[in-house]
Design an enzyme around this catalytic site. Sequence first.
Site, PDB file in Angstrom:
ATOM      1  N   ARG A  56       0.840  -1.218   0.000  1.00 41.90           N
ATOM      2  CA  ARG A  56       0.000   0.000   0.000  1.00 41.90           C
ATOM      3  C   ARG A  56       0.866   1.255   0.000  1.00 41.90           C
ATOM      4  O   ARG A  56       0.654   2.184  -0.776  1.00 41.90           O
ATOM      5  CB  ARG A  56      -0.906  -0.007   1.246  1.00 41.90           C
ATOM      6  CG  ARG A  56      -1.988  -1.056   1.227  1.00 41.90           C
ATOM      7  CD  ARG A  56      -2.617  -1.204   2.598  1.00 41.90           C
ATOM      8  NE  ARG A  56      -1.700  -1.848   3.511  1.00 41.90           N
ATOM      9  CZ  ARG A  56      -1.864  -3.074   4.021  1.00 41.90           C
ATOM     10  NH1 ARG A  56      -2.937  -3.772   3.711  1.00 41.90           N
ATOM     11  NH2 ARG A  56      -0.968  -3.598   4.835  1.00 41.90           N
ATOM     12  N   ARG A  87      10.975  -1.683   8.598  1.00 40.73           N
ATOM     13  CA  ARG A  87      11.371  -2.006   9.975  1.00 40.73           C
ATOM     14  C   ARG A  87      12.892  -2.151   9.991  1.00 40.73           C
ATOM     15  O   ARG A  87      13.486  -2.684   9.041  1.00 40.73           O
ATOM     16  CB  ARG A  87      10.735  -3.316  10.450  1.00 40.73           C
ATOM     17  CG  ARG A  87       9.280  -3.226  10.835  1.00 40.73           C
ATOM     18  CD  ARG A  87       9.051  -2.465  12.153  1.00 40.73           C
ATOM     19  NE  ARG A  87       7.670  -2.436  12.549  1.00 40.73           N
ATOM     20  CZ  ARG A  87       6.790  -1.464  12.259  1.00 40.73           C
ATOM     21  NH1 ARG A  87       7.165  -0.403  11.552  1.00 40.73           N
ATOM     22  NH2 ARG A  87       5.540  -1.534  12.688  1.00 40.73           N
ATOM     23  N   GLU A 140      15.203   0.363  18.823  1.00 41.76           N
ATOM     24  CA  GLU A 140      14.657   1.714  18.996  1.00 41.76           C
ATOM     25  C   GLU A 140      14.308   1.944  20.459  1.00 41.76           C
ATOM     26  O   GLU A 140      13.850   1.013  21.122  1.00 41.76           O
ATOM     27  CB  GLU A 140      13.401   1.884  18.124  1.00 41.76           C
ATOM     28  CG  GLU A 140      13.727   1.743  16.639  1.00 41.76           C
ATOM     29  CD  GLU A 140      12.503   1.850  15.729  1.00 41.76           C
ATOM     30  OE1 GLU A 140      11.392   2.068  16.236  1.00 41.76           O
ATOM     31  OE2 GLU A 140      12.672   1.719  14.519  1.00 41.76           O
ATOM     32  N   HIS A 155      11.352   7.186  14.089  1.00 42.60           N
ATOM     33  CA  HIS A 155      10.167   6.371  13.780  1.00 42.60           C
ATOM     34  C   HIS A 155       8.888   7.232  13.817  1.00 42.60           C
ATOM     35  O   HIS A 155       7.984   6.971  14.592  1.00 42.60           O
ATOM     36  CB  HIS A 155      10.055   5.182  14.749  1.00 42.60           C
ATOM     37  CG  HIS A 155       9.192   4.066  14.221  1.00 42.60           C
ATOM     38  ND1 HIS A 155       9.432   2.742  14.474  1.00 42.60           N
ATOM     39  CD2 HIS A 155       8.070   4.086  13.462  1.00 42.60           C
ATOM     40  CE1 HIS A 155       8.506   1.998  13.894  1.00 42.60           C
ATOM     41  NE2 HIS A 155       7.659   2.804  13.278  1.00 42.60           N
TER      42      HIS A 155
HETATM   43  N1  LIG Z   1       8.081   3.918   9.710  1.00 41.34           N
HETATM   44  C1  LIG Z   1       6.805   3.914  10.030  1.00 41.34           C
HETATM   45  O1  LIG Z   1       6.320   4.698  10.832  1.00 41.34           O
HETATM   46  C2  LIG Z   1       5.909   2.933   9.347  1.00 41.34           C
HETATM   47  C3  LIG Z   1       4.574   3.276   9.103  1.00 41.34           C
HETATM   48  C4  LIG Z   1       3.765   2.379   8.436  1.00 41.34           C
HETATM   49  C5  LIG Z   1       4.275   1.151   8.032  1.00 41.34           C
HETATM   50  N2  LIG Z   1       5.564   0.844   8.312  1.00 41.34           N
HETATM   51  C6  LIG Z   1       6.120  -0.445   7.890  1.00 41.34           C
HETATM   52  O2  LIG Z   1       5.885  -0.597   6.504  1.00 41.34           O
HETATM   53  C7  LIG Z   1       5.456  -1.916   6.238  1.00 41.34           C
HETATM   54  C8  LIG Z   1       4.682  -1.948   4.947  1.00 41.34           C
HETATM   55  O3  LIG Z   1       3.427  -1.344   5.086  1.00 41.34           O
HETATM   56  P1  LIG Z   1       2.294  -1.518   3.953  1.00 41.34           P
HETATM   57  O4  LIG Z   1       1.030  -1.002   4.519  1.00 41.34           O
HETATM   58  O5  LIG Z   1       2.770  -0.982   2.666  1.00 41.34           O
HETATM   59  O6  LIG Z   1       2.224  -3.102   3.901  1.00 41.34           O
HETATM   60  P2  LIG Z   1       1.764  -4.040   2.703  1.00 41.34           P
HETATM   61  O7  LIG Z   1       1.511  -5.359   3.322  1.00 41.34           O
HETATM   62  O8  LIG Z   1       0.681  -3.382   1.913  1.00 41.34           O
HETATM   63  O9  LIG Z   1       3.062  -4.094   1.773  1.00 41.34           O
HETATM   64  C9  LIG Z   1       4.200  -4.824   2.043  1.00 41.34           C
HETATM   65  C10 LIG Z   1       4.717  -5.385   0.718  1.00 41.34           C
HETATM   66  O10 LIG Z   1       5.957  -6.042   0.969  1.00 41.34           O
HETATM   67  C11 LIG Z   1       5.977  -7.220   0.185  1.00 41.34           C
HETATM   68  N3  LIG Z   1       6.918  -8.189   0.746  1.00 41.34           N
HETATM   69  C12 LIG Z   1       6.792  -8.920   1.869  1.00 41.34           C
HETATM   70  N4  LIG Z   1       7.856  -9.719   2.021  1.00 41.34           N
HETATM   71  C13 LIG Z   1       8.660  -9.489   0.969  1.00 41.34           C
HETATM   72  C14 LIG Z   1       9.903 -10.012   0.547  1.00 41.34           C
HETATM   73  N5  LIG Z   1      10.516 -10.968   1.259  1.00 41.34           N
HETATM   74  N6  LIG Z   1      10.448  -9.543  -0.592  1.00 41.34           N
HETATM   75  C15 LIG Z   1       9.813  -8.609  -1.336  1.00 41.34           C
HETATM   76  N7  LIG Z   1       8.632  -8.075  -0.985  1.00 41.34           N
HETATM   77  C16 LIG Z   1       8.067  -8.511   0.144  1.00 41.34           C
HETATM   78  C17 LIG Z   1       4.541  -7.731   0.180  1.00 41.34           C
HETATM   79  O11 LIG Z   1       4.297  -8.584  -0.904  1.00 41.34           O
HETATM   80  C18 LIG Z   1       3.770  -6.415   0.103  1.00 41.34           C
HETATM   81  O12 LIG Z   1       3.489  -6.062  -1.235  1.00 41.34           O
HETATM   82  C19 LIG Z   1       4.675  -2.289   7.493  1.00 41.34           C
HETATM   83  O13 LIG Z   1       4.599  -3.672   7.673  1.00 41.34           O
HETATM   84  C20 LIG Z   1       5.466  -1.622   8.592  1.00 41.34           C
HETATM   85  O14 LIG Z   1       6.464  -2.498   9.069  1.00 41.34           O
HETATM   86  C21 LIG Z   1       6.387   1.705   8.964  1.00 41.34           C
HETATM   87  O1  LIG Z   2       3.566   0.075  11.414  1.00 37.86           O
HETATM   88  C1  LIG Z   2       3.176   1.216  11.659  1.00 37.86           C
HETATM   89  O2  LIG Z   2       1.997   1.585  11.470  1.00 37.86           O
HETATM   90  C2  LIG Z   2       4.146   2.238  12.193  1.00 37.86           C
HETATM   91  O3  LIG Z   2       5.412   1.725  12.316  1.00 37.86           O
HETATM   92  C3  LIG Z   2       3.696   2.833  13.492  1.00 37.86           C
HETATM   93  O4  LIG Z   2       3.022   4.019  13.262  1.00 37.86           O
END
Ligand SMILES: NC(=O)c1ccc[n+]([C@@H]2O[C@H](COP(=O)([O-])OP(=O)(O)OC[C@H]3O[C@@H](n4cnc5c(N)ncnc54)[C@H](O)[C@@H]3O)[C@@H](O)[C@H]2O)c1
Ligand SMILES: O=C(O)[C@H](O)CO
Length: 302
Positions: free
Chosen positions: A135, A218, A247, A266
């Site tokens: 997403r 992450r 963290e 973060h």
């Molecule tokens: N820094 C922050 O504050 C923050 C905020 C939101 C999300 N995140 C992190 O971002 C991640 C992604 O969020 P999202 O909503 O886009 O999730 P999502 O599930 O929509 O997208 C993750 C994508 O990664 C792909 N993926 C998984 N394992 C893989 C691999 N081994 N090789 C290649 N691709 C792989 C999946 O197929 C998927 O398309 C979350 O799980 C979270 O850990 C961090």
């Molecule tokens: O996974 C998430 O949504 C972020 O890391 C925390 O806001």
Amino acid sequence: MKEHSEVWIARPKKQQETFYRYLKEADALYGAGLKVDEELLSHAPNIKVISNVSVGYDNLDMEAITKRGIIATHTPTVLIDTMADTMFGLMLATARRMPELHRMVKEGQWKKPMTSEFFGTNVHHKKLGIIGMGRIGEEVARRASVGFHMDVTYHNRTRKPEAEAQTGASFAEDIDELLETSDFIMLMTPLTDATHHMIGAETFRKMKQSAIFLNGGRGAVVVEEELIDALHQGEIAGAGLDVFEKEPLHPESPLLSMDNVVTLPHIGTATHETRHAMYVDAAKQCIDGVLGKRPEHVIQGG
Ligand SMILES: NC(=O)c1ccc[n+]([C@@H]2O[C@H](COP(=O)([O-])OP(=O)(O)OC[C@H]3O[C@@H](n4cnc5c(N)ncnc54)[C@H](O)[C@@H]3O)[C@@H](O)[C@H]2O)c1
Ligand SMILES: O=C(O)[C@H](O)CO
């Protein structure tokens, strides 16, 4: 069904006894980042729903949760744009050396026009490689190709033709192709057993020496020590990081003394509007779960 509801608030680490006392009676657990494992669940015999106020759920032992018939939920939709904005900001700030130059101005070091040793590098019209086209990755791709005329490539577990049509991104089945040709490499995968330490010395060696590495997924998807080595050895040009293996980041981390590394605490989703939306969304998931309605954002796992 209970005739009234109560909300109990306790800090799991600082008030563990109180927390466990509440947990013994609770129907639902609502919170962010709490490690939910066998040990915690053994204190929660009545829990029906665990509502995680985040999209990432690497803090949840899904096997332990599922085997007890508990539903776990998260907040995948309300934070997408804010997170994509953060990653774009991080890319611009790192490429254009904004924190470093900001510090210089604030410290009264701007005494003459800036010469080339302070110049940054363009973002527009460059090549962006996204690892993890979910997403958030898709929303970054849209900003990059439409707004910044970037050539976007992505690597993902599965190919996403619809996302390609909507964002103009192209699929790199072979991750090496993305690593070797991208100017910016952005990591947006979740932390899972498969992605843990997926990015390390070998990966950095394949990147261009001028490449900038960005991580918003992450910290533990990357071997942080090997990222530090790659930066020290000039194997890559810089990094923009919102997440770290441990963290908060240790104040003595070598990452903090490198001008070519931009660090954020973060805060990918940390705007007033988005955090509020996440809390409200998670509360809705929680209430629906307790009332026996299937919540909209049940974690599917995988
Ligand atoms: N820094 C922050 O504050 C923050 C905020 C939101 C999300 N995140 C992190 O971002 C991640 C992604 O969020 P999202 O909503 O886009 O999730 P999502 O599930 O929509 O997208 C993750 C994508 O990664 C792909 N993926 C998984 N394992 C893989 C691999 N081994 N090789 C290649 N691709 C792989 C999946 O197929 C998927 O398309 C979350 O799980 C979270 O850990 C961090
Ligand atoms: O996974 C998430 O949504 C972020 O890391 C925390 O806001």
